[in-house]
Design a protein around this motif. Structure first.
Motif, PDB file in Angstrom:
ATOM      1  N   ARG A  24      -5.516   6.818  -1.751  1.00  0.00           N
ATOM      2  CA  ARG A  24      -4.207   7.152  -1.198  1.00  0.00           C
ATOM      3  C   ARG A  24      -3.099   6.342  -1.887  1.00  0.00           C
ATOM      4  O   ARG A  24      -2.011   6.861  -2.147  1.00  0.00           O
ATOM      5  CB  ARG A  24      -4.167   6.904   0.304  1.00  0.00           C
ATOM      6  CG  ARG A  24      -2.848   7.362   0.894  1.00  0.00           C
ATOM      7  CD  ARG A  24      -2.764   7.166   2.359  1.00  0.00           C
ATOM      8  NE  ARG A  24      -3.547   8.165   3.069  1.00  0.00           N
ATOM      9  CZ  ARG A  24      -3.617   8.204   4.382  1.00  0.00           C
ATOM     10  NH1 ARG A  24      -2.989   7.312   5.120  1.00  0.00           N
ATOM     11  NH2 ARG A  24      -4.327   9.137   4.976  1.00  0.00           N
ATOM     12  N   ALA A  25      -3.372   5.088  -2.186  1.00  0.00           N
ATOM     13  CA  ALA A  25      -2.378   4.266  -2.883  1.00  0.00           C
ATOM     14  C   ALA A  25      -2.124   4.804  -4.289  1.00  0.00           C
ATOM     15  O   ALA A  25      -0.984   4.833  -4.760  1.00  0.00           O
ATOM     16  CB  ALA A  25      -2.844   2.808  -2.943  1.00  0.00           C
ATOM     17  N   ALA A  26      -3.188   5.242  -4.958  1.00  0.00           N
ATOM     18  CA  ALA A  26      -3.033   5.813  -6.299  1.00  0.00           C
ATOM     19  C   ALA A  26      -2.195   7.089  -6.244  1.00  0.00           C
ATOM     20  O   ALA A  26      -1.345   7.323  -7.111  1.00  0.00           O
ATOM     21  CB  ALA A  26      -4.401   6.097  -6.912  1.00  0.00           C
ATOM     22  N   ARG A  85       3.768   1.648  -1.189  1.00  0.00           N
ATOM     23  CA  ARG A  85       4.408   1.803  -2.498  1.00  0.00           C
ATOM     24  C   ARG A  85       3.461   2.299  -3.561  1.00  0.00           C
ATOM     25  O   ARG A  85       3.879   2.679  -4.644  1.00  0.00           O
ATOM     26  CB  ARG A  85       4.978   0.467  -2.971  1.00  0.00           C
ATOM     27  CG  ARG A  85       6.148   0.002  -2.171  1.00  0.00           C
ATOM     28  CD  ARG A  85       6.858  -1.089  -2.889  1.00  0.00           C
ATOM     29  NE  ARG A  85       7.467  -0.491  -4.071  1.00  0.00           N
ATOM     30  CZ  ARG A  85       7.672  -1.130  -5.203  1.00  0.00           C
ATOM     31  NH1 ARG A  85       7.324  -2.375  -5.332  1.00  0.00           N
ATOM     32  NH2 ARG A  85       8.224  -0.523  -6.217  1.00  0.00           N
ATOM     33  N   GLY A  86       2.139   2.222  -3.287  1.00  0.00           N
ATOM     34  CA  GLY A  86       1.172   2.670  -4.274  1.00  0.00           C
ATOM     35  C   GLY A  86       0.581   1.527  -5.077  1.00  0.00           C
ATOM     36  O   GLY A  86       0.227   1.705  -6.242  1.00  0.00           O
ATOM     37  N   HIS A 126       0.834  -1.203   0.000  1.00  0.00           N
ATOM     38  CA  HIS A 126       0.000   0.000   0.000  1.00  0.00           C
ATOM     39  C   HIS A 126       0.873   1.259   0.000  1.00  0.00           C
ATOM     40  O   HIS A 126       0.620   2.205  -0.742  1.00  0.00           O
ATOM     41  CB  HIS A 126      -0.928   0.010   1.216  1.00  0.00           C
ATOM     42  CG  HIS A 126      -1.618   1.314   1.418  1.00  0.00           C
ATOM     43  ND1 HIS A 126      -2.654   1.734   0.608  1.00  0.00           N
ATOM     44  CD2 HIS A 126      -1.404   2.312   2.298  1.00  0.00           C
ATOM     45  CE1 HIS A 126      -3.049   2.928   1.008  1.00  0.00           C
ATOM     46  NE2 HIS A 126      -2.300   3.296   2.025  1.00  0.00           N
ATOM     47  N   ARG A 186       3.002   9.873  -7.104  1.00  0.00           N
ATOM     48  CA  ARG A 186       4.162  10.574  -6.537  1.00  0.00           C
ATOM     49  C   ARG A 186       5.448   9.820  -6.867  1.00  0.00           C
ATOM     50  O   ARG A 186       6.434  10.408  -7.307  1.00  0.00           O
ATOM     51  CB  ARG A 186       3.992  10.714  -5.028  1.00  0.00           C
ATOM     52  CG  ARG A 186       5.124  11.424  -4.336  1.00  0.00           C
ATOM     53  CD  ARG A 186       4.891  11.658  -2.840  1.00  0.00           C
ATOM     54  NE  ARG A 186       4.348  10.521  -2.130  1.00  0.00           N
ATOM     55  CZ  ARG A 186       3.070  10.408  -1.726  1.00  0.00           C
ATOM     56  NH1 ARG A 186       2.213  11.382  -1.939  1.00  0.00           N
ATOM     57  NH2 ARG A 186       2.647   9.345  -1.083  1.00  0.00           N
ATOM     58  N   ARG A 187       5.418   8.506  -6.691  1.00  0.00           N
ATOM     59  CA  ARG A 187       6.612   7.692  -6.924  1.00  0.00           C
ATOM     60  C   ARG A 187       7.030   7.677  -8.388  1.00  0.00           C
ATOM     61  O   ARG A 187       8.218   7.719  -8.708  1.00  0.00           O
ATOM     62  CB  ARG A 187       6.340   6.261  -6.447  1.00  0.00           C
ATOM     63  CG  ARG A 187       7.556   5.401  -6.337  1.00  0.00           C
ATOM     64  CD  ARG A 187       7.268   4.120  -5.576  1.00  0.00           C
ATOM     65  NE  ARG A 187       6.276   3.291  -6.191  1.00  0.00           N
ATOM     66  CZ  ARG A 187       6.535   2.377  -7.123  1.00  0.00           C
ATOM     67  NH1 ARG A 187       7.763   2.187  -7.531  1.00  0.00           N
ATOM     68  NH2 ARG A 187       5.572   1.649  -7.630  1.00  0.00           N
ATOM     69  N   ALA A 195       0.071   7.723  -4.016  1.00  0.00           N
ATOM     70  CA  ALA A 195       1.452   7.308  -3.732  1.00  0.00           C
ATOM     71  C   ALA A 195       2.150   6.832  -5.016  1.00  0.00           C
ATOM     72  O   ALA A 195       3.321   7.145  -5.239  1.00  0.00           O
ATOM     73  CB  ALA A 195       1.460   6.200  -2.683  1.00  0.00           C
ATOM     74  N   LEU A 196       1.417   6.099  -5.860  1.00  0.00           N
ATOM     75  CA  LEU A 196       2.001   5.662  -7.131  1.00  0.00           C
ATOM     76  C   LEU A 196       2.310   6.858  -8.026  1.00  0.00           C
ATOM     77  O   LEU A 196       3.374   6.928  -8.650  1.00  0.00           O
ATOM     78  CB  LEU A 196       1.063   4.699  -7.861  1.00  0.00           C
ATOM     79  CG  LEU A 196       1.567   4.222  -9.218  1.00  0.00           C
ATOM     80  CD1 LEU A 196       2.788   3.321  -9.050  1.00  0.00           C
ATOM     81  CD2 LEU A 196       0.479   3.506  -9.976  1.00  0.00           C
ATOM     82  N   SER A 224      -2.367  -1.087  -5.968  1.00  0.00           N
ATOM     83  CA  SER A 224      -3.823  -1.139  -5.841  1.00  0.00           C
ATOM     84  C   SER A 224      -4.243  -2.362  -5.033  1.00  0.00           C
ATOM     85  O   SER A 224      -3.487  -3.314  -4.874  1.00  0.00           O
ATOM     86  CB  SER A 224      -4.462  -1.191  -7.229  1.00  0.00           C
ATOM     87  OG  SER A 224      -4.179  -2.427  -7.842  1.00  0.00           O
TER      88      SER A 224
END
Length: 184
Positions: A128-130, A86-87, A84, A135-136, A132-133, A89
């Motif tokens: 939030r995971a999306a 790390r982004g 999660h 951003r990464r 994070a992805l 799904s």
């Protein structure tokens, strides 16, 4: 030069399992797969293999489970939390946990536990995971203003390949700036 494999004995399986678990976290099924691969490799190299090797593998795995070294629930919870952050799904997280040998009930408990730990609904967790992805990978609002319009479809495709629903991906990619993602 042909490589010589060591004979497969109960002691060998115990040592191989201990060595593996010192380096990597694993589920019970994951350890079983590792030991079966060792046996398959030994068969290919014509190494002597003990009788009833499957029973020996089951005994070794049961010892580590009874000792508390292997805990499928803790493994699933930790892996879900890590993915999660790390982004990843929810869909891909579930697939990765299944591939790691985590069963259905344990998998559901891990996902529910993640929601409780983060104090959010599954939809909020997915959002939030999306983010994070994005951003990464520097997608959407994390791109320069010049590149955003040109790369919008590519960014949406990246989010889709990562397992996010279209509405979640669109909301993240079309966000005005990174701060608006944090507020949502």
């Amino acid at each position: 030069m042909k490589r010589v494999a060591r004979p497969i004995t109960a002691k060998y399986l115990q040592n191989a399992a201990a060595f593996y678990l010192e380096r990597y976290p694993s589920s019970a099924e994951g350890l079983r797969r590792i030991l079966n691969r060792r046996v398959a490799k030994a068969k290919m190299l014509d190494a002597p293999i003990m009788d009833n090797v499957q029973q020996a593998i089951d005994v070794v795995v049961a010892r580590f489970v009874d000792a508390g070294v292997i805990d499928d629930k803790a493994f699933a919870q930790t892996k879900a939390r890590s993915l999660h952050r790390r982004g990843t799904s929810s869909r891909v997280t579930r697939q990765k946990l299944k591939m790691a040998g985590v069963g259905g009930d344990t998998l559901d408990e891990a996902m529910e536990g993640l929601d409780i730990e983060l104090d959010m609904t599954p939809a909020q967790r997915e959002q939030r995971a999306a983010a994070a992805l994005a951003r990464r990978r520097r997608l959407g609002p994390y791109r320069s203003a010049d590149d955003r319009k040109d790369h919008r479809l590519r960014d949406l495709a990246t989010m889709a390949r990562a397992g996010f629903a279209y509405d979640v991906a669109k909301k993240v990619i079309d966000a005005k700036d990174p701060d608006s993602l944090d507020e949502a």
